[in-house]
Design an enzyme around this catalytic site. Structure first.
Site, short mmCIF file in Angstrom:
data_model
loop_
_atom_site.label_atom_id
_atom_site.label_comp_id
_atom_site.label_asym_id
_atom_site.label_seq_id
_atom_site.Cartn_x
_atom_site.Cartn_y
_atom_site.Cartn_z
N LYS A 177 0.87 -1.17 0.00
CA LYS A 177 0.00 0.00 0.00
C LYS A 177 0.92 1.23 0.00
O LYS A 177 1.44 1.63 1.04
CB LYS A 177 -0.89 -0.03 1.25
CG LYS A 177 -2.01 1.01 1.26
CD LYS A 177 -1.45 2.38 1.42
CE LYS A 177 -2.29 3.43 1.99
NZ LYS A 177 -1.96 4.72 1.34
N GLU A 252 9.02 1.47 11.27
CA GLU A 252 10.10 2.41 10.96
C GLU A 252 9.49 3.79 11.01
O GLU A 252 8.78 4.21 10.09
CB GLU A 252 10.66 2.14 9.55
CG GLU A 252 11.21 0.74 9.34
CD GLU A 252 12.64 0.59 9.82
OE1 GLU A 252 13.19 1.54 10.41
OE2 GLU A 252 13.21 -0.49 9.60
N CYS A 286 13.32 10.55 7.37
CA CYS A 286 13.17 10.08 8.75
C CYS A 286 14.47 10.24 9.51
O CYS A 286 14.48 10.59 10.68
CB CYS A 286 12.70 8.64 8.76
SG CYS A 286 13.73 7.57 7.75
N GLU A 384 9.59 16.54 15.47
CA GLU A 384 10.05 16.28 14.11
C GLU A 384 9.36 17.28 13.18
O GLU A 384 8.13 17.26 13.04
CB GLU A 384 9.71 14.85 13.70
CG GLU A 384 10.26 14.48 12.35
CD GLU A 384 9.86 13.09 11.91
OE1 GLU A 384 8.67 12.74 12.06
OE2 GLU A 384 10.72 12.35 11.42
P1 NAP Z 1 1.96 8.66 7.58
O1 NAP Z 1 0.92 9.66 7.53
O2 NAP Z 1 2.16 7.88 8.82
O3 NAP Z 1 1.71 7.70 6.34
C1 NAP Z 1 2.45 6.55 6.08
C2 NAP Z 1 1.59 5.52 5.39
O4 NAP Z 1 0.54 5.10 6.27
C3 NAP Z 1 0.91 6.04 4.14
O5 NAP Z 1 0.85 5.02 3.18
C4 NAP Z 1 -0.47 6.38 4.67
O6 NAP Z 1 -1.43 6.41 3.67
C5 NAP Z 1 -0.71 5.25 5.62
N1 NAP Z 1 -1.74 5.52 6.63
C6 NAP Z 1 -2.21 6.71 7.05
N2 NAP Z 1 -3.19 6.54 7.97
C7 NAP Z 1 -3.35 5.20 8.12
C8 NAP Z 1 -4.18 4.39 8.93
N3 NAP Z 1 -5.07 4.91 9.78
N4 NAP Z 1 -4.05 3.05 8.85
C9 NAP Z 1 -3.16 2.49 8.01
N5 NAP Z 1 -2.36 3.21 7.21
C10 NAP Z 1 -2.43 4.56 7.26
O7 NAP Z 1 3.39 9.25 7.31
P2 NAP Z 1 3.80 10.24 6.16
O8 NAP Z 1 3.27 11.58 6.42
O9 NAP Z 1 3.46 9.61 4.87
O10 NAP Z 1 5.40 10.21 6.33
C11 NAP Z 1 6.06 11.03 7.24
C12 NAP Z 1 6.50 10.26 8.48
O11 NAP Z 1 7.12 9.03 8.15
C13 NAP Z 1 7.54 11.00 9.26
O12 NAP Z 1 7.23 10.94 10.63
C14 NAP Z 1 8.83 10.25 9.00
O13 NAP Z 1 9.80 10.41 9.97
C15 NAP Z 1 8.36 8.87 8.86
N6 NAP Z 1 9.28 8.06 8.07
C16 NAP Z 1 10.05 7.15 8.71
C17 NAP Z 1 10.97 6.39 8.01
C18 NAP Z 1 11.81 5.37 8.72
O14 NAP Z 1 12.38 4.52 8.08
N7 NAP Z 1 11.94 5.39 10.02
C19 NAP Z 1 11.09 6.55 6.64
C20 NAP Z 1 10.28 7.49 6.00
C21 NAP Z 1 9.36 8.24 6.74
P3 NAP Z 1 -1.87 7.82 2.99
O15 NAP Z 1 -0.67 8.39 2.36
O16 NAP Z 1 -2.88 7.40 2.01
O17 NAP Z 1 -2.41 8.66 4.08
#
Ligand code: NAP
Ligand code: MG
Length: 482
Positions: A177, A252, A286, A384
């Site tokens: 996804k 992650e 991240c 963050e």
């Molecule tokens: P996010 O909002 O958590 O989204 C990540 C994924 O989860 C997307 O595919 C999103 O879909 C999905 N998602 C959202 N709500 C959900 C729910 N209720 N149930 C299941 N899945 C759901 O994060 P983001 O804004 O895309 O990314 C930013 C964050 O990711 C930052 O905090 C960053 O630090 C972290 N990150 C961490 C790493 C690591 O390796 N540690 C790497 C990259 C990013 P939609 O896009 O359709 O909402």
């Protein structure tokens, strides 16, 4: 440069088809604010179909394929990815808004994961265990079964590399996804993988909303492992959903990673790392090095160098390859801008880059921004920001550096700059982080190096061989033969 924009469809059992409800979502180019494509808006029924296809693949050709053959398939996909580097890089630059050269680097990283895991396919072995007389005991490393992969928009190709390809090589069947804002290279990757001979159902892709598709996947009763990369808040929800089915998860999550510079550091060597770790992918990384801790003896000298460098930095359209691109969305820009405004009101901004004159007005640009003399407990030093905004914090002693570095809820990576070998070893042990870099930052992304967090940065490890243990389970066989 032309590049193929995937049709707004999902991939189930080797077939591209419309989402169950026939709906689509617009895809925005963050550099211009224009809609340039659409993706399918998947539903929970699509997730059911994808999981069923993955289950069937495990019972069919994919499940029966020997490990070395799985490796061969991955190697072929790796070659195909490199052959299509221009296409993939342009698609990613357009979709994520990242400078073209960074998008190319992401394609190369994806290929490296495929090469690494292709070679590892037949090198993960069980053990024999000496036991009581009359027994032979051994272990079998087996796939979990169906793995769910929920990924964010910032590095889609790299995260497919470290998550999906590792799961596949261990013999799992995957349901991916992608993030709603950046799904196109996930779809392009799936097409390449299918054309390179990945059997139907081994990889299924359902695009759409996190709250619909992501939630259905995380809580699905027939999924056996969930790998999530994204924000801490959503990660916690994923873990709860998976817990209802007693399913293991890899999380992650985010970070607020420190880069610690001691008085004896090689400042000229450190400077480009200190800058790049804050602005790469417009700070939407991240493992961004978003807190620079500087020992008092070199503080003013190094800060002056940082200020000088920040003033030359330019944000602009992805395809024009500036130092950084736009943020992913208007929402992200609003969130980051609120932090910039907070720093501005408190007089903490010491340097700002610029937004290029060729940047379209509807793109989501912010100038790279440096804050100085920030106290360790300030919101700017704790939360963050996920934009090109970095805080500088002075310190006096090694103990104080450790306390500040470890003084957030996160623990993803840390960088230490010092010529003192003993201090390098002490710091590496004392820092709360999944990766520590001594006199470098990021180790060029090394696909071989296990990666993941502690605390609110998550748990479990991807990358390297370690990922392969996470994407498999161990069976102990005890044979009594007298
Ligand atoms: P996010 O909002 O958590 O989204 C990540 C994924 O989860 C997307 O595919 C999103 O879909 C999905 N998602 C959202 N709500 C959900 C729910 N209720 N149930 C299941 N899945 C759901 O994060 P983001 O804004 O895309 O990314 C930013 C964050 O990711 C930052 O905090 C960053 O630090 C972290 N990150 C961490 C790493 C690591 O390796 N540690 C790497 C990259 C990013 P939609 O896009 O359709 O909402
Ligand atoms: Mg996009």
């Amino acid at each position: 440069m032309t590049f193929r924009i995937p049709a707004p469809q999902i991939l189930i059992d080797g077939q591209w088809r419309d989402a169950d409800a026939g709906q689509t979502l617009p895809v925005e180019d963050p550099s211009s604010g224009e809609t340039f494509a659409h993706i399918a808006a998947g539903t929970a029924r699509d997730v059911d179909a994808a999981v069923a296809a993955a289950r069937a693949a495990l019972a069919g050709e994919w499940g029966a394929m020997p490990a070395f053959e799985r490796g061969r398939v991955l190697a072929r996909i790796g070659h195909a990815v490199l052959e299509q580097i221009d296409d993939l890089a342009h698609l990613e630059a357009r979709d994520v808004g990242k400078p073209l050269k960074q998008a190319r680097a992401d394609v190369v990283a994806l290929a490296r994961y495929l090469e690494f895991y292709a070679g590892a396919a037949d090198k993960i072995h069980g053990e024999t265990i000496p036991f009581q007389a009359g027994y032979t005991v051994y272990t079998l490393r087996e796939p979990h079964g169906v793995t769910g992969h929920i990924i964010p928009w910032n590095y889609p190709m790299q995260i497919i590399g470290r998550s999906v390809t590792a799961a596949l090589v261990m013999g799992n069947a995957a349901v991916l996804k992608p993030a709603e804002q950046a799904s196109l290279t996930s779809m392009a990757f799936a097409r390449i993988a299918t054309e390179a001979g990945l059997p139907a159902g081994a990889l299924n892709v359902v695009t759409g909303l996190g709250a619909v598709v992501g939630a259905a996947l995380a809580g699905h009763r027939d999924v056996n492992h969930v790998s999530f990369t994204g924000s801490t808040g959503v990660g916690v929800e994923i873990q709860k959903a998976a817990a209802d089915n007693a399913v293991p998860v890899t999380l992650e999550l985010g970070g607020k990673s420190p880069q610690i510079v001691f008085d004896d550091a090689d400042l000229d060597k450190a400077l480009p790392f200190l800058v790049n770790a804050g602005i790469q992918n417009a700070g939407q990384t991240c493992s961004a090095g978003s807190r620079i801790l500087i020992q008092r003896g070199v503080h003013d000298r190094l800060l002056a160098k940082l200020v000088e460098r920040y003033q030359t930095l330019t944000a602009g359209p992805a395809l024009a390859d500036h130092d950084l691109g736009p943020l992913i969305s208007a929402k992200q820009k609003a969130m980051v801008s609120a932090y910039l405004e907070l720093g501005r009101q408190e007089g903490l901004i010491v340097a700002e880059g610029r937004v290029s004159p060729d940047a379209p007005a509807d793109g989501h640009y912010v100038p790279p921004t440096l804050f100085a003399n920030v106290t360790p407990d300030h919101r700017l030093a704790q939360e963050e920001i996920f934009g090109p905004a970095v805080v500088v914090i002075p310190f006096d002693t090694e103990d104080e550096a450790v306390a500040i570095a470890n003084g957030t809820a996160f623990g993803l990576v840390a960088g230490v700059w010092t010529a003192d070998g003993g201090r390098q070893m002490r710091m590496a042990k004392r820092l709360h982080a999944g990766q520590v870099f001594l006199n470098n930052y990021g180790a060029a992304g090394g696909v071989e190096l296990p990666f993941g967090g502690v605390g609110k940065s998550g748990h479990g490890r991807e990358k390297g061989f370690e990922a392969l243990y996470g994407f498999s389970t161990l069976k102990t066989v005890a044979a009594h033969h007298g």
